[in-house]
Every structure is written in C-alpha cells, then in structure tokens.
Design a protein around this motif. Sequence first.
Motif, PDB file in Angstrom:
ATOM      1  N   UNK A 316       0.786  -1.240   0.000  1.00 56.08           N
ATOM      2  CA  UNK A 316       0.000   0.000   0.000  1.00 56.08           C
ATOM      3  C   UNK A 316       0.816   1.288   0.000  1.00 56.08           C
ATOM      4  N   UNK A 317       2.008   1.263   0.582  1.00 56.27           N
ATOM      5  CA  UNK A 317       2.745   2.515   0.769  1.00 56.27           C
ATOM      6  C   UNK A 317       4.241   2.227   0.670  1.00 56.27           C
ATOM      7  N   UNK A 318       4.732   2.097  -0.560  1.00 60.10           N
ATOM      8  CA  UNK A 318       6.097   1.611  -0.745  1.00 60.10           C
ATOM      9  C   UNK A 318       6.828   2.351  -1.859  1.00 60.10           C
ATOM     10  N   UNK A 319       8.141   2.137  -1.876  1.00 55.45           N
ATOM     11  CA  UNK A 319       9.001   2.613  -2.960  1.00 55.45           C
ATOM     12  C   UNK A 319       9.797   1.433  -3.491  1.00 55.45           C
ATOM     13  N   UNK A 320      10.224   1.531  -4.745  1.00 61.70           N
ATOM     14  CA  UNK A 320      11.011   0.466  -5.371  1.00 61.70           C
ATOM     15  C   UNK A 320      12.334   1.045  -5.862  1.00 61.70           C
ATOM     16  N   UNK A 321      13.426   0.350  -5.548  1.00 66.59           N
ATOM     17  CA  UNK A 321      14.768   0.736  -5.994  1.00 66.59           C
ATOM     18  C   UNK A 321      15.302  -0.380  -6.888  1.00 66.59           C
ATOM     19  N   UNK A 322      15.768  -0.030  -8.065  1.00 63.73           N
ATOM     20  CA  UNK A 322      16.293  -1.020  -9.003  1.00 63.73           C
ATOM     21  C   UNK A 322      17.797  -0.863  -9.170  1.00 63.73           C
ATOM     22  N   UNK A 345      23.697  -9.496 -11.484  1.00 59.54           N
ATOM     23  CA  UNK A 345      22.290  -9.549 -11.094  1.00 59.54           C
ATOM     24  C   UNK A 345      21.613  -8.194 -11.265  1.00 59.54           C
ATOM     25  N   UNK A 346      20.371  -8.242 -11.707  1.00 58.33           N
ATOM     26  CA  UNK A 346      19.498  -7.060 -11.708  1.00 58.33           C
ATOM     27  C   UNK A 346      18.391  -7.327 -10.706  1.00 58.33           C
ATOM     28  N   UNK A 347      18.234  -6.417  -9.754  1.00 60.58           N
ATOM     29  CA  UNK A 347      17.258  -6.638  -8.687  1.00 60.58           C
ATOM     30  C   UNK A 347      16.392  -5.399  -8.500  1.00 60.58           C
ATOM     31  N   UNK A 348      15.222  -5.623  -7.911  1.00 61.67           N
ATOM     32  CA  UNK A 348      14.318  -4.534  -7.527  1.00 61.67           C
ATOM     33  C   UNK A 348      13.985  -4.732  -6.053  1.00 61.67           C
ATOM     34  N   UNK A 349      14.225  -3.706  -5.251  1.00 60.58           N
ATOM     35  CA  UNK A 349      14.001  -3.788  -3.810  1.00 60.58           C
ATOM     36  C   UNK A 349      12.840  -2.880  -3.428  1.00 60.58           C
ATOM     37  N   UNK A 350      11.857  -3.463  -2.745  1.00 63.17           N
ATOM     38  CA  UNK A 350      10.665  -2.728  -2.328  1.00 63.17           C
ATOM     39  C   UNK A 350      10.691  -2.561  -0.809  1.00 63.17           C
ATOM     40  N   UNK A 351      10.506  -1.320  -0.358  1.00 56.43           N
ATOM     41  CA  UNK A 351      10.526  -0.999   1.076  1.00 56.43           C
ATOM     42  C   UNK A 351       9.424   0.016   1.377  1.00 56.43           C
ATOM     43  N   UNK A 352       9.074   0.187   2.661  1.00 55.21           N
ATOM     44  CA  UNK A 352       8.103   1.237   3.003  1.00 55.21           C
ATOM     45  C   UNK A 352       8.588   2.596   2.511  1.00 55.21           C
ATOM     46  N   UNK A 353       7.668   3.422   2.085  1.00 52.34           N
ATOM     47  CA  UNK A 353       8.014   4.726   1.530  1.00 52.34           C
ATOM     48  C   UNK A 353       8.784   5.556   2.541  1.00 52.34           C
ATOM     49  N   UNK A 356      15.536   4.356   2.902  1.00 50.88           N
ATOM     50  CA  UNK A 356      16.594   4.413   1.897  1.00 50.88           C
ATOM     51  C   UNK A 356      17.152   3.021   1.600  1.00 50.88           C
ATOM     52  N   UNK A 357      17.438   2.786   0.332  1.00 49.72           N
ATOM     53  CA  UNK A 357      18.114   1.570  -0.106  1.00 49.72           C
ATOM     54  C   UNK A 357      19.267   2.002  -1.003  1.00 49.72           C
ATOM     55  N   UNK A 358      20.473   1.530  -0.711  1.00 54.10           N
ATOM     56  CA  UNK A 358      21.640   1.943  -1.484  1.00 54.10           C
ATOM     57  C   UNK A 358      22.441   0.733  -1.919  1.00 54.10           C
ATOM     58  N   UNK A 359      23.249   0.938  -2.939  1.00 52.21           N
ATOM     59  CA  UNK A 359      24.119  -0.113  -3.466  1.00 52.21           C
ATOM     60  C   UNK A 359      25.561   0.364  -3.365  1.00 52.21           C
ATOM     61  N   UNK A 360      26.407  -0.454  -2.740  1.00 48.77           N
ATOM     62  CA  UNK A 360      27.817  -0.105  -2.559  1.00 48.77           C
ATOM     63  C   UNK A 360      28.682  -1.348  -2.784  1.00 48.77           C
ATOM     64  N   UNK A 361      29.968  -1.166  -3.141  1.00 42.41           N
ATOM     65  CA  UNK A 361      30.889  -2.321  -3.185  1.00 42.41           C
ATOM     66  C   UNK A 361      30.863  -3.032  -1.825  1.00 42.41           C
ATOM     67  N   UNK A 362      30.920  -4.345  -1.845  1.00 43.64           N
ATOM     68  CA  UNK A 362      30.730  -5.114  -0.634  1.00 43.64           C
ATOM     69  C   UNK A 362      31.807  -4.856   0.426  1.00 43.64           C
ATOM     70  N   UNK A 363      31.385  -4.873   1.678  1.00 42.31           N
ATOM     71  CA  UNK A 363      32.312  -4.799   2.796  1.00 42.31           C
ATOM     72  C   UNK A 363      32.513  -6.175   3.426  1.00 42.31           C
ATOM     73  N   UNK A 364      31.794  -7.184   2.883  1.00 45.38           N
ATOM     74  CA  UNK A 364      31.881  -8.543   3.413  1.00 45.38           C
ATOM     75  C   UNK A 364      32.817  -9.380   2.561  1.00 45.38           C
ATOM     76  N   UNK A 365      33.471 -10.332   3.177  1.00 43.62           N
ATOM     77  CA  UNK A 365      34.425 -11.185   2.478  1.00 43.62           C
ATOM     78  C   UNK A 365      33.811 -12.534   2.156  1.00 43.62           C
TER      79      UNK A 365
END
Length: 368
Positions: A316-322, A345-353, A356-365
């Motif tokens: 009902x109340x969301x945003x999508x980040x691709x 991979x191409x992904x779409x992330x849906x969260x409550x409006x 924030x959703x961001x994409x960064x180089x991984x910090x995990x090994x």
Amino acid sequence: MEAIKCIGCGAELQSEDKNKPGFIPASGMDKENPICKRCYRLKHYNEVMDIDIDSGEFLTMLNALYETDGLIVKVIDVFDFHGSLIPAFNRIVGDKDVIAVINKIDLLPKSVNRSRLVHRAKQMLSEAGIRAIDTVVVSAMKNEGMDTLVNKLSSHANGQDIYVVGTTNVGKSTLINRLIENTSGDKEVITTSRFPGTTLDLIDIPLDENAFIYDTPGVVMDSQMAHYVQSENLKFISPAKEIKSKTFQLDASQTLFIANLARMDFVSGDRNSFVVYANHALNIHRTKTANADDFYKKHFNTLLAPPEISKPYLSEDYEVFEFDMEEDSDISISGLAFIRAGAGATVAVRVPKGIDVTLRPTIFKGGQ
C-alpha cells in the motif's frame, strides 16, 4: 495565573497533555521543585528524550549549537547509515569541526572490511554535505575503539566543549555512558546543565578543567525503519548481537522477503548467490515473484512476522529501488538488513516509503 516552569530547563509545565515533554501528573508535581518529564528522565535514568525534526524544540537546539563554539561528535549507526543522517545537520553545527563516530561495529561479522566501511561512511557523509575531520569506528557497548575516540577528542577539541549529536537509536546514550566511564572512572558522574536561552536538557561531562562533553536530545527521523514498527517490536529489527549470514541461491524471477518490511525481486541474470545479514529473529522467505504480491497480502502479519505492523506497507505505501550489479555489491536496506549479491544480477528492492536503499561495493568477504 503565572506559569509553572521546570527548575532543570525552564520549560513551561503542563498537566493536561502526557505526550508533551513538559507533562507531569498534577498529583505528583512538587510545587517547590517542579521538574518536567524530560529532566526527570535525565536525572533518574540518564535518558535525554528525543525531539522531532519538525518541532520548535529542534529549532531551539539548532540555534543553540550554531551559536556556540565547540567540537561536534556525529554518531552514526553502522546498521542504519541513512537513518543516522540529519538533513539540517550543517545548519546545526555551522563551521565547527566534526568527528564522525560509526557505532555498533560489534553487530557486524568480524570478516567485515573496516577500511571499506570507513570509506563508505566518508562517501555518504560527503554526499550529505558533511565534512568530517576524522572518522572513528567503535562499539560503545563492547568498549571497542573508545580509547582511540577519547584520544581523538582530546586532540581535536583544543580545550573547547564537545557536543554529541545523533538521531534516535544510534546508541548515543551508550556512547556517552562509556565516555563518562573511560574519562572519569565513575559510572555515575552525571549532572544537568541549562544551556542559556534554551529549553534543552544536556548532560555535561568534565573533559578537563575548562571543557565539557554535552549530550543532546536524539533527533527523530521519519526515514528510520524503527518508525514502521511498535516500540515493543524494535527488538526484532534492531540486532543486539553479531548478525549471522543466511545464504540463498536464487534464479531469476524469484523473490526474497526480509520479514514484512522489505522485498527483493531477482529480476534477471544467471543463478546467483544472495547473502542476507539481518537480525536473527527476522523470517526470510523465498517465493516466486509471480506469487509475491498475493503471498504478502495474505501473510504479512503471520508467516512473515515478527514484527507485527499496522498495515501491509509493501502493498500500500512503498518505494522500489532497481539496481544492476556490475561487481559484488551490498544492498543496504537502512535499519533492516544488508544483502550481498554477486555481479551480473538485476534486482528490484521494495521498502516502506521513505526508507533508503543503497548499493555499494561489498564490505563482506566471500559471503561469510
């Protein structure tokens, strides 16, 4: 009739509105020494009540800090970078020096690349227009990195007062308590101080003979995931100990739900590995993307809970980040989870409006 004012901060007291900081029950008011709820919490529980960014109290804090010399300590939740940022931060601090403190490092796996983490923090601060003269990674809870922080504070303060600023739930109170313990050796050296001309309640901690460290009220941000759950459910989304990874091998057209507060659709690409880092109490569910809408509407407060939420936000109340991932990357869902994904991979992330959703180089090994 003359207004009754708090002896701690000067705020006008009222007994009719329990939601206001000045509220105190009429039957419990000490007419000789009246005290507001905020100062009462400060005095008895070492808690500085939060303030809303749209409130007059926020403007009061803004003006007070802007007009005062000192060093600013900006506390950042490692699990909620964006929710830790205050849009009007530069208006609060003016041209003062800022030290960025990344707190709660104990929540991330020991495999995390800390140099990349600090680099990421500096990038995000820069993007927000915040210029930090130093960045320190700590765990106030575990007393990790606190000696380094104390040394940097002493070095950069140059005899000035220090003001600790942060949004709600960043661990600011724990940080302050640890600073008190590490600088004075006493866990209860807490005093209240009236900042001239304001109705703020500040904790002042002696740094040396002439300077103090001041705690300021936490600023409430609508972009924090915590605002989408009831307070009793915060324990389900905010980790209290080191998060563990959960790995999922997905094909395109499959979906992962991170409880009922986030959904990641694997839109296209070859079979890929997705590693989720989140509170262990959260259910992570895999389904076909074609079935995801119906599944969520039916199960958002059953199979996908906890936490329980007031409405199906992802319907009902969301945003999508691709995102199109050209390298191994971390999808950061502010205040909820990290998802490590492989290149291609191409992904779409849906969260409550508002989240924030961001994409960064991984910090995990290696996904560990």
